[in-house]
Design a protein around this motif. Structure first.
Motif, PDB file in Angstrom:
ATOM      1  N   ASP A 101       0.815  -1.219   0.000  1.00 31.54           N
ATOM      2  CA  ASP A 101       0.000   0.000   0.000  1.00 31.54           C
ATOM      3  C   ASP A 101       0.850   1.272   0.000  1.00 31.54           C
ATOM      4  OD1 ASP A 101       0.768  -0.975   2.605  1.00 31.54           O
ATOM      5  OD2 ASP A 101      -0.420   0.641   3.478  1.00 31.54           O
ATOM      6  N   LYS A 102       2.146   1.153   0.379  1.00 32.32           N
ATOM      7  CA  LYS A 102       3.020   2.321   0.399  1.00 32.32           C
ATOM      8  C   LYS A 102       3.845   2.457  -0.882  1.00 32.32           C
ATOM      9  CE  LYS A 102       3.501   2.443   5.440  1.00 32.32           C
ATOM     10  NZ  LYS A 102       4.431   2.447   6.585  1.00 32.32           N
ATOM     11  N   MET A 103       3.649   1.535  -1.813  1.00 33.51           N
ATOM     12  CA  MET A 103       4.361   1.577  -3.078  1.00 33.51           C
ATOM     13  C   MET A 103       3.481   2.224  -4.141  1.00 33.51           C
ATOM     14  SD  MET A 103       7.382   0.263  -2.654  1.00 33.51           S
ATOM     15  CE  MET A 103       7.876  -0.043  -4.342  1.00 33.51           C
ATOM     16  N   PRO A 104       4.061   2.989  -5.064  1.00 33.44           N
ATOM     17  CA  PRO A 104       3.256   3.591  -6.139  1.00 33.44           C
ATOM     18  C   PRO A 104       2.756   2.523  -7.108  1.00 33.44           C
ATOM     19  CG  PRO A 104       5.585   3.954  -6.537  1.00 33.44           C
ATOM     20  CD  PRO A 104       5.492   3.329  -5.174  1.00 33.44           C
ATOM     21  N   ALA A 105       1.793   2.899  -7.929  1.00 32.71           N
ATOM     22  CA  ALA A 105       1.257   1.961  -8.914  1.00 32.71           C
ATOM     23  C   ALA A 105       2.362   1.542  -9.885  1.00 32.71           C
ATOM     24  CB  ALA A 105       0.107   2.612  -9.670  1.00 32.71           C
ATOM     25  N   LYS A 106       2.267   0.302 -10.362  1.00 30.66           N
ATOM     26  CA  LYS A 106       3.265  -0.206 -11.284  1.00 30.66           C
ATOM     27  C   LYS A 106       3.283   0.622 -12.563  1.00 30.66           C
ATOM     28  CE  LYS A 106       4.252  -5.001 -10.179  1.00 30.66           C
ATOM     29  NZ  LYS A 106       4.394  -6.352 -10.740  1.00 30.66           N
ATOM     30  N   GLU A 107       4.484   0.888 -13.035  1.00 34.97           N
ATOM     31  CA  GLU A 107       4.616   1.618 -14.284  1.00 34.97           C
ATOM     32  C   GLU A 107       4.548   0.657 -15.460  1.00 34.97           C
ATOM     33  OE1 GLU A 107       7.840   4.495 -14.319  1.00 34.97           O
ATOM     34  OE2 GLU A 107       7.966   4.358 -12.144  1.00 34.97           O
ATOM     35  N   GLU A 108       4.247   1.212 -16.616  1.00 32.19           N
ATOM     36  CA  GLU A 108       4.130   0.379 -17.817  1.00 32.19           C
ATOM     37  C   GLU A 108       5.474  -0.271 -18.142  1.00 32.19           C
ATOM     38  OE1 GLU A 108       3.104   0.959 -22.571  1.00 32.19           O
ATOM     39  OE2 GLU A 108       2.716   2.574 -21.143  1.00 32.19           O
ATOM     40  N   LYS A 109       5.423  -1.550 -18.472  1.00 32.04           N
ATOM     41  CA  LYS A 109       6.644  -2.283 -18.772  1.00 32.04           C
ATOM     42  C   LYS A 109       7.245  -1.793 -20.080  1.00 32.04           C
ATOM     43  CE  LYS A 109       8.587  -6.935 -19.053  1.00 32.04           C
ATOM     44  NZ  LYS A 109       8.306  -8.382 -19.024  1.00 32.04           N
ATOM     45  N   LEU A 110       8.536  -1.555 -20.068  1.00 29.84           N
ATOM     46  CA  LEU A 110       9.209  -1.049 -21.256  1.00 29.84           C
ATOM     47  C   LEU A 110       9.635  -2.193 -22.165  1.00 29.84           C
ATOM     48  CD1 LEU A 110      11.529   1.652 -19.630  1.00 29.84           C
ATOM     49  CD2 LEU A 110       9.426   2.057 -20.897  1.00 29.84           C
ATOM     50  N   PRO A 111       9.642  -1.978 -23.462  1.00 32.26           N
ATOM     51  CA  PRO A 111      10.143  -3.011 -24.379  1.00 32.26           C
ATOM     52  C   PRO A 111      11.620  -3.297 -24.108  1.00 32.26           C
ATOM     53  CG  PRO A 111       8.971  -1.269 -25.565  1.00 32.26           C
ATOM     54  CD  PRO A 111       9.136  -0.794 -24.161  1.00 32.26           C
ATOM     55  N   LEU A 112      12.035  -4.519 -24.400  1.00 32.70           N
ATOM     56  CA  LEU A 112      13.411  -4.935 -24.128  1.00 32.70           C
ATOM     57  C   LEU A 112      14.410  -4.039 -24.851  1.00 32.70           C
ATOM     58  CD1 LEU A 112      15.363  -6.970 -22.861  1.00 32.70           C
ATOM     59  CD2 LEU A 112      15.089  -8.394 -24.899  1.00 32.70           C
ATOM     60  N   TRP A 113      14.109  -3.648 -26.091  1.00 27.39           N
ATOM     61  CA  TRP A 113      15.050  -2.822 -26.849  1.00 27.39           C
ATOM     62  C   TRP A 113      15.232  -1.456 -26.181  1.00 27.39           C
ATOM     63  CZ3 TRP A 113      19.057  -2.970 -29.526  1.00 27.39           C
ATOM     64  CH2 TRP A 113      19.489  -1.885 -30.304  1.00 27.39           C
ATOM     65  N   THR A 114      14.159  -0.910 -25.616  1.00 26.77           N
ATOM     66  CA  THR A 114      14.239   0.379 -24.910  1.00 26.77           C
ATOM     67  C   THR A 114      15.138   0.252 -23.683  1.00 26.77           C
ATOM     68  OG1 THR A 114      12.000   0.912 -25.640  1.00 26.77           O
ATOM     69  CG2 THR A 114      12.892   2.224 -23.831  1.00 26.77           C
ATOM     70  N   GLN A 115      15.020  -0.875 -22.959  1.00 25.27           N
ATOM     71  CA  GLN A 115      15.868  -1.104 -21.787  1.00 25.27           C
ATOM     72  C   GLN A 115      17.341  -1.207 -22.185  1.00 25.27           C
ATOM     73  OE1 GLN A 115      13.251  -4.568 -20.530  1.00 25.27           O
ATOM     74  NE2 GLN A 115      13.735  -3.734 -18.518  1.00 25.27           N
ATOM     75  N   ILE A 116      17.582  -1.912 -23.281  1.00 26.99           N
ATOM     76  CA  ILE A 116      18.969  -2.087 -23.735  1.00 26.99           C
ATOM     77  C   ILE A 116      19.558  -0.743 -24.163  1.00 26.99           C
ATOM     78  CG2 ILE A 116      20.423  -3.142 -25.509  1.00 26.99           C
ATOM     79  CD1 ILE A 116      18.493  -5.548 -25.436  1.00 26.99           C
ATOM     80  N   LYS A 117      18.754   0.069 -24.872  1.00 28.51           N
ATOM     81  CA  LYS A 117      19.234   1.387 -25.306  1.00 28.51           C
ATOM     82  C   LYS A 117      19.566   2.281 -24.110  1.00 28.51           C
ATOM     83  CE  LYS A 117      16.167   2.980 -28.183  1.00 28.51           C
ATOM     84  NZ  LYS A 117      15.550   3.919 -29.173  1.00 28.51           N
ATOM     85  N   ALA A 118      18.712   2.207 -23.058  1.00 27.07           N
ATOM     86  CA  ALA A 118      18.975   3.011 -21.857  1.00 27.07           C
ATOM     87  C   ALA A 118      20.263   2.577 -21.164  1.00 27.07           C
ATOM     88  CB  ALA A 118      17.797   2.905 -20.892  1.00 27.07           C
ATOM     89  N   THR A 119      20.565   1.277 -21.235  1.00 28.21           N
ATOM     90  CA  THR A 119      21.752   0.743 -20.568  1.00 28.21           C
ATOM     91  C   THR A 119      23.034   1.301 -21.165  1.00 28.21           C
ATOM     92  OG1 THR A 119      20.506  -1.293 -20.202  1.00 28.21           O
ATOM     93  CG2 THR A 119      22.855  -1.405 -19.798  1.00 28.21           C
ATOM     94  N   ARG A 120      22.967   1.774 -22.416  1.00 24.01           N
ATOM     95  CA  ARG A 120      24.181   2.300 -23.047  1.00 24.01           C
ATOM     96  C   ARG A 120      24.765   3.475 -22.269  1.00 24.01           C
ATOM     97  NH1 ARG A 120      22.659   3.365 -29.220  1.00 24.01           N
ATOM     98  NH2 ARG A 120      20.989   4.489 -28.141  1.00 24.01           N
ATOM     99  N   ARG A 121      23.926   4.166 -21.499  1.00 22.44           N
ATOM    100  CA  ARG A 121      24.415   5.306 -20.724  1.00 22.44           C
ATOM    101  C   ARG A 121      25.289   4.862 -19.545  1.00 22.44           C
ATOM    102  NH1 ARG A 121      19.691   9.787 -20.133  1.00 22.44           N
ATOM    103  NH2 ARG A 121      21.491  10.951 -19.343  1.00 22.44           N
ATOM    104  N   LEU A 122      25.232   3.553 -19.215  1.00 15.78           N
ATOM    105  CA  LEU A 122      26.072   3.024 -18.138  1.00 15.78           C
ATOM    106  C   LEU A 122      27.448   2.593 -18.632  1.00 15.78           C
ATOM    107  CD1 LEU A 122      23.573   0.766 -16.123  1.00 15.78           C
ATOM    108  CD2 LEU A 122      24.507   2.965 -15.420  1.00 15.78           C
ATOM    109  N   PHE A 123      27.586   2.389 -19.942  1.00 17.39           N
ATOM    110  CA  PHE A 123      28.824   1.832 -20.481  1.00 17.39           C
ATOM    111  C   PHE A 123      30.068   2.657 -20.129  1.00 17.39           C
ATOM    112  CE2 PHE A 123      26.525  -0.609 -24.127  1.00 17.39           C
ATOM    113  CZ  PHE A 123      26.080  -1.525 -23.186  1.00 17.39           C
ATOM    114  N   PRO A 124      30.025   3.993 -20.220  1.00 21.41           N
ATOM    115  CA  PRO A 124      31.247   4.756 -19.901  1.00 21.41           C
ATOM    116  C   PRO A 124      31.734   4.537 -18.472  1.00 21.41           C
ATOM    117  CG  PRO A 124      29.697   6.137 -21.096  1.00 21.41           C
ATOM    118  CD  PRO A 124      28.973   4.877 -20.758  1.00 21.41           C
TER     119      PRO A 124
END
Length: 434
Positions: free
Chosen positions: A203-226
């Protein structure tokens, strides 16, 4: 004079000097000088001169300003934004969701800064507003930040491990490797607690956010590479035996400057501010180390460490009882002093006891850093509490209450470290065998 009375008087003198509010280094020099002039027939001036010079030109300490500078550069970059953007897509499906970004973000930044306060400030200024805006429980968000920011003391390149290595003449490379698994264990303990809390308090957690496509997750991960490349470049080169800690620190500074330049945050002002910040911090630590070295020599002339070690040995105290007593001692001392001061103040007195008990000095270095981590979120003078208080405006004791579960998890980690010394010793051993 009885050595126990002498020890008490010296300790009282140190506390009185610190209570005046003078610099820790000045207090160390003052007590050491008084000890030499009042209790020892050896001339104090020449001893102080040779000791300070000997403590100041230690080659291993060259890594210290370089790692501090690396952290200062990254503190002024977009690193916290990149970490949040790269980690958050993968955390959405875990119990606790984006609260884990605080923990993993602190773990990653700890691996490139070495500073607990810098970790809290850098990750917190990005994550706390985001988590608050998305409806996450603010108390747990602040607690995860307070606890996880202490990883900056343990995960290499840790500034306090460099100081401990220089003070005890232990291999800094081995100390760095010894901190990796305990640091990862703490991250897992924190994440496990957050996951269980989230499942019990839906009850103290916010509503679940929409699940992102796998390709979107992988693209976001590129910002961690450096930053991952920076970590591999620094820690990997030490583990593989390709570079000493000093050489790895120089590599880290070059990579941090390159990363900052590519991200567009490197300019004349940020470069000058980072260099001056690193210079101030390095000079402060060097001054403390010089004072501690002089105090160590002064105490050696009085014979206190030798007598204390004999006294402990005569008590036939088990290593576990000794470690319990030292844990209480370091946590209380850490409530009033920063971690570096705690280490350099106590090394000359504590090490004879530790060696008498047969404890490995590399393992003990990780033990003492973990205990100092606990003190960083213990009022009235927990440094991380001050940083988070400044960001949130909350009362320091309120922040301490929010951090309490993570303090207790550190106690669990300490018990595991004592029960399984291999957590700290396995990686250094494999590094040497390679």
């Amino acid at each position: 004079m009885d050595f126990s009375l002498l020890s008490f008087l010296l300790g009282l003198g140190m506390l009185a000097a610190l209570a005046t509010g003078i610099w820790v280094a000045v207090a160390l020099f003052a007590v050491a000088l008084a000890t030499m002039m009042l209790l020892v027939s050896v001339p104090a001036g020449p001893v102080m001169a040779t000791t300070v010079w000997g403590a100041s030109h230690h080659w291993d300490l060259t890594a210290l300003p370089m790692f501090i500078w690396m952290g200062e550069i990254l503190f002024r970059s977009r690193l916290s934004e990149d970490m949040f953007a790269g980690l958050s897509p993968w955390m959405r499906n875990l119990p606790g969701r984006l609260l884990h970004v605080n923990i993993l973000g602190c773990g990653i930044f700890a691996a490139v800064s070495g500073s607990s306060a810098a970790t809290a400030a850098t990750v917190g200024r990005m994550s706390l507003p985001e988590l608050r805006g998305r409806g996450y429980d603010e108390k747990l968000a602040i607690g995860t930040l307070a606890g996880s920011a202490t990883l900056g003391l343990l995960i290499p390149p840790s500034i306090i491990l460099i100081v401990y290595g220089a003070a005890t003449e232990q291999s800094i490379a081995r100390l760095f490797m010894a901190g990796v698994l305990p640091g990862a264990m703490l991250c897992l303990l924190f994440m496990g607690y957050v996951a269980v809390w989230a499942m019990l308090n839906r009850d103290k957690m916010p509503a679940k956010e929409e699940k992102l496509p796998l390709w979107t997750q992988i693209k976001a991960t590129r910002r961690l590479f450096p930053v991952i490349g920076l970590i591999i470049g620094v820690i990997g080169s030490i583990y593989a035996g390709l570079a000493s800690p000093t050489e790895a620190a120089a590599i880290g500074v070059v990579l941090a400057l390159l990363l900052s330049w590519v991200s567009g945050t490197l300019n004349r002002k940020s470069f000058a501010d980072g260099l001056l910040g690193a210079t101030r911090t390095s000079c402060m630590i060097a001054f403390i180390l010089a004072g501690a070295a002089f105090l160590t020599v002064a105490m050696g002339y009085t014979g206190i460490p030798r007598e204390l070690a004999s006294w402990i040995g005569g008590m036939d105290m088990s290593p576990y009882v000794l470690l319990f007593a030292l844990t209480i001692f370091f946590v209380v001392l850490g409530c009033f002093l920063d971690g570096i001061s705690v280490v350099v103040l106590t090394t000359s007195v504590i090490l004879p006891m530790v060696e008498q008990a047969g404890l490995d000095l590399i393992w003990f270095g990780i033990f003492i850093v973990l205990v100092v981590e606990m003190s960083q979120i213990t009022p009235p003078v927990g440094f991380n509490l001050f940083v988070i208080q400044g960001m949130t405006g909350r009362n320091i004791f309120s922040v301490a209450r929010m951090a309490l579960p993570f303090f207790l998890l550190m106690v669990v980690a300490l018990v595991l470290l004592v029960a399984f010394p291999g957590l700290a010793l396995w990686l250094p051993q494999t590094m040497l065998s390679n």
